[in-house]
Scaffold this active site. Structure first.
Site, short mmCIF file in Angstrom:
data_model
loop_
_atom_site.label_atom_id
_atom_site.label_comp_id
_atom_site.label_asym_id
_atom_site.label_seq_id
_atom_site.Cartn_x
_atom_site.Cartn_y
_atom_site.Cartn_z
N GLU A 91 -6.11 2.39 0.35
CA GLU A 91 -6.51 0.98 0.47
C GLU A 91 -6.88 0.69 1.91
O GLU A 91 -6.20 1.14 2.84
CB GLU A 91 -5.38 0.01 0.07
N TYR A 125 -4.14 -2.02 6.93
CA TYR A 125 -4.89 -3.25 7.10
C TYR A 125 -4.88 -3.77 8.54
O TYR A 125 -5.88 -4.29 9.01
CB TYR A 125 -4.36 -4.34 6.17
N ASN A 142 -2.29 3.23 2.89
CA ASN A 142 -2.87 1.89 2.89
C ASN A 142 -2.73 1.31 4.29
O ASN A 142 -1.62 1.31 4.86
CB ASN A 142 -2.15 0.97 1.91
N GLU A 150 3.00 1.47 -2.09
CA GLU A 150 3.59 0.65 -1.03
C GLU A 150 5.08 0.39 -1.22
O GLU A 150 5.51 -0.75 -1.48
CB GLU A 150 2.84 -0.67 -0.89
N ARG A 196 -9.65 3.94 -8.25
CA ARG A 196 -8.20 3.91 -8.21
C ARG A 196 -7.72 2.65 -8.95
O ARG A 196 -8.02 1.53 -8.54
CB ARG A 196 -7.69 3.87 -6.76
N HIS A 207 2.39 -0.04 -9.58
CA HIS A 207 1.86 -0.96 -8.59
C HIS A 207 2.49 -2.33 -8.82
O HIS A 207 1.81 -3.32 -9.10
CB HIS A 207 0.34 -1.03 -8.67
#
Length: 493
Positions: free
Chosen positions: A391, A328, A326, A184, A94, A139
């Site tokens: 991600e 985290y 994504n 995002e 990616r 991005h």
């Protein structure tokens, strides 16, 4: 200069205990972003991006006062990047296109042929090595000349984005079969337009962030429908969007905190997912209600959240073939109503407050059960859409090659993911590590605490030497063996 093969030979994996099989048909990849790795900021006709302008004019706002002018120098070292990908055995890579590298001024009247050649080289070499490209159109590196017109707060940017996407589909779509429109949106709109963090350094809380969000969602939908109408039949690809989200865990069993955690999910993830993936479309009801209420109390004549028309709601709804996710962190969320006389803000509109619980195991930064809960929330809320994890990763706090914390992170998060797929029935088909290599982490620069790479990059070296960390071998072993071992150690021998 290129140490990958030799250092891999100096590592081995020690396996103990049983193993969890990888779900059938599951694929693995790694990710990067153009500004963070490419460098060549003004090479061969590339235009200026908002991050070029930001780091050049406001070095004091970057932790180490550095820029992405060279970064990992992937503009020149892309062949080495692909060697790393091949060595790990990933199914796909990616990466993102730099809008100003292809269209220097942001508009379609001027195409930079050197930029086109650069991405053609990467795509062709990936396919030659049996690695599929997963390409992100945006991005975060907007052409500066479009920011000069207002950036994402300008509704006309949706049309400019569609024009850019059309060029990309035409140039590369015969070989690229998975497209991500925007990476995002929350980070783009809330961090920069709401909080003034990073490029384009606009501080307009509770107003600019919502204007940005409306434009982004329409831009995404325009690109999706254009691909659907002009390219899907001939190219046969899929197109989606990548949304970033925490998991919001209630801070207590109190009703107020439980409701606050759900509101956090609705107004963070749902802000972007609800208009696209829900049956009804549009922003979540709680989001519209709270912002309208607060706006009235703040003496605005109408809601600070600009509405969609009925036609726009229909246009955006179901405009994705997959849900890029994504993830985290998990946060402990409590109810927190802000004073009425506080300035407008997204945080005030949510009415929540979050902390990371120091008692969580393995650590406050490694919370795999939150990942599983998030996947189940998406499954339930949006009728189990096709999900690609685009991600997931953890930053080094040491920069050492024996990155045991990252190995632990990958192990427990993949375990949680496979449980969500195998036991809960979540429709997740791929997993992407952030990141292939240490890079320019936006306004954190190149500081050790924000190094996410499976490969170390020597930023003091003119040739940006890449060296695999232990986690690269661990990830390679999962891809090769098609199972996740219950106990695994990577050692240098």
């Amino acid at each position: 200069m290129f140490k990958t093969i030799n250092l891999f030979l100096l590592m081995k994996i020690v396996l103990v205990g049983g193993a969890t099989p990888v779900p059938s048909g599951f694929t693995f990849g790694v990710a990067t972003a153009s500004y963070q790795v490419e460098g060549g900021w003004n090479a061969s006709g590339k235009g200026e991006s908002i991050w070029d302008r930001f780091t050049h004019t406001h070095p004091e706002l970057v932790t180490d006062h550095n820029t992405g002018d060279v970064a990992c120098d992937s503009y020149h070292l892309w062949r080495e990047d692909i060697k790393m990908l091949k060595e790990m055995g990933v199914d796909y890579y990616r990466f993102s296109l730099s809008w100003p590298r292809i269209l220097p001024d942001g508009f379609t009247n001027k195409i930079n042929e050197d930029g086109v050649k650069y991405y053609n080289n990467i795509i062709n070499e990936l396919l030659k090595n049996n690695i599929q490209p997963m390409v992100t159109l945006y991005h975060w590196d907007l052409p500066q000349k479009l920011q000069d017109l207002g950036g994402w707060a300008n509704p006309d940017l949706a049309q400019y984005f569609e024009d850019y996407a059309k060029i990309a589909f035409k140039l590369f779509g015969d070989r690229v079969k998975r497209w991500i429109t925007i990476n995002e949106p929350a980070s783009i709109c809330e961090d920069t337009y709401g909080n003034g963090k990073g490029a384009p350094h606009v501080f307009s809380p509770g107003i600019g962030d919502y204007l940005c969000g409306r434009t982004l969602l329409l831009a995404h939908a325009r690109a999706y429908h254009m691909y659907d109408e002009l390219y899907r039949k001939s190219h046969g690809g899929k197109i989606g969007i990548t949304i970033d989200s925490i998991w919001a865990e209630p801070n207590s069993n109190n009703t107020e905190d439980i409701e606050a955690a759900e509101r956090e999910m609705e107004m963070e993830l749902g802000w972007w997912a609800n208009p696209i993936f829900s049956d009804e479309g549009d922003y979540p009801s709680i989001m519209k209600e709270r912002i309208a209420r607060n706006s009235k109390l703040e003496n605005f004549t109408e809601s600070r959240l600009p509405p969609f028309t009925n036609e726009e709601i229909k246009f955006i709804r179901q405009s994705a073939d997959f849900f890029g996710l994504n993830h985290y962190h998990t946060w402990s969320i409590s109810n927190h109503e802000y004073p009425v006389n506080d300035s407008p803000s997204y945080q005030k509109d949510k009415g929540t407050k979050g902390v990371q619980n120091p008692n969580w195991k393995p650590s406050p930064l490694i919370v795999p059960w939150g990942f599983r809960k998030l996947l189940n929330w998406i499954k339930k809320k949006y009728n189990n859409p096709l999900v690609y994890i685009t991600e997931n990763g953890i930053g080094d706090n040491t920069g050492i090659l024996q990155d045991k914390e990252r190995i632990l992170f990958l192990k427990v998060f993949l375990e949680a993911l496979f449980q969500a797929v195998n036991k809960d029935g979540c429709n997740v088909k791929s997993y992407t590590v952030w990141s292939l290599m240490d890079n320019m982490e936006w306004d954190s620069g190149y500081t050790f605490s924000i190094k996410f790479g499976l490969y170390h990059v020597d930023f003091n070296s003119a040739n940006r030497t890449r060296t695999p960390k232990a986690s690269a071998l661990f990830y390679k072993s999962i891809i090769k063996n098609k199972h996740l071992d219950d106990d695994v150690h990577v050692v240098v021998v």
